[in-house]
Design a protein around this motif. Structure first.
Motif, PDB file in Angstrom:
ATOM      1  N   ASP A  33       0.847  -1.322   0.189  1.00 59.81           N
ATOM      2  CA  ASP A  33       0.030   0.042   0.015  1.00 59.81           C
ATOM      3  C   ASP A  33       0.848   0.968  -0.078  1.00 59.81           C
ATOM      4  O   ASP A  33       1.905   1.042   0.077  1.00 59.81           O
ATOM      5  CB  ASP A  33      -1.012  -0.065   1.076  1.00 59.81           C
ATOM      6  CG  ASP A  33      -0.384   0.021   2.515  1.00 59.81           C
ATOM      7  OD1 ASP A  33       0.245   1.255   2.786  1.00 59.81           O
ATOM      8  OD2 ASP A  33      -0.269  -1.063   3.292  1.00 59.81           O
ATOM      9  N   MET A  87      -2.869  -8.288  11.299  1.00 55.30           N
ATOM     10  CA  MET A  87      -3.843  -7.034  11.066  1.00 55.30           C
ATOM     11  C   MET A  87      -3.994  -6.318  12.403  1.00 55.30           C
ATOM     12  O   MET A  87      -4.224  -5.221  12.416  1.00 55.30           O
ATOM     13  CB  MET A  87      -5.210  -7.667  10.608  1.00 55.30           C
ATOM     14  CG  MET A  87      -5.189  -8.422   9.433  1.00 55.30           C
ATOM     15  SD  MET A  87      -4.668  -7.592   8.128  1.00 55.30           S
ATOM     16  CE  MET A  87      -6.104  -6.364   7.792  1.00 55.30           C
ATOM     17  N   GLN A  98      -2.384  -4.675   4.608  1.00 56.87           N
ATOM     18  CA  GLN A  98      -3.332  -5.956   4.348  1.00 56.87           C
ATOM     19  C   GLN A  98      -2.534  -7.249   4.187  1.00 56.87           C
ATOM     20  O   GLN A  98      -1.290  -7.104   3.926  1.00 56.87           O
ATOM     21  CB  GLN A  98      -4.111  -5.646   3.100  1.00 56.87           C
ATOM     22  CG  GLN A  98      -5.020  -4.480   3.288  1.00 56.87           C
ATOM     23  CD  GLN A  98      -6.354  -4.790   4.082  1.00 56.87           C
ATOM     24  OE1 GLN A  98      -6.862  -5.892   4.111  1.00 56.87           O
ATOM     25  NE2 GLN A  98      -6.442  -3.887   5.103  1.00 56.87           N
ATOM     26  N   THR A 100      -3.076 -11.538   3.594  1.00 55.73           N
ATOM     27  CA  THR A 100      -3.939 -12.519   3.311  1.00 55.73           C
ATOM     28  C   THR A 100      -3.443 -14.045   3.356  1.00 55.73           C
ATOM     29  O   THR A 100      -2.256 -14.125   3.499  1.00 55.73           O
ATOM     30  CB  THR A 100      -4.066 -12.324   1.606  1.00 55.73           C
ATOM     31  OG1 THR A 100      -3.156 -12.458   0.738  1.00 55.73           O
ATOM     32  CG2 THR A 100      -5.005 -11.025   1.227  1.00 55.73           C
TER      33      THR A 100
END
Length: 104
Positions: A33, A87, A98, A100
């Protein structure tokens, strides 16, 4: 004296035992990001994924340049726990990082 039958019958469990499949493995990935600092990503990689500093910097650069970087491969429960830790840490520090989990 009785004779013992040492030959296995083809119907026994020993011969018909099915093989179990190994558990599925899951990769934990960090996503790039524009706001999370590189230092924070290295901190996450060293503290949560127990990477040595040099490896953490390499993964951080992979995330930065490729948009996604593999942090580790685990069983499902451990992968999801690592994701929650990332997180939670990111939110506490005010970063939009983020993370995943994907089957590999």
């Amino acid at each position: 004296m009785t004779k013992h039958n040492t030959q296995y019958d083809s119907d026994t469990d020993v011969l018909n035992r099915s093989r179990t499949t190994p558990p599925k493995r899951y990769g934990v990935y960090l996503l790039n990001d524009d706001y999370t600092t590189m230092d924070f990503v290295v901190k996450v990689l060293t503290e949560i994924f127990m990477m040595p500093e040099e490896r953490a910097v390499a993964v951080m650069l992979l995330v930065h340049h490729e948009g996604k970087g593999l942090c580790g491969v685990y069983s499902r429960d451990i992968a999801e726990t690592k994701q929650r830790q990332v997180m939670t840490c990111a939110r506490e520090e005010g970063h939009p990082l983020q993370c995943t989990v994907e089957e590999v």
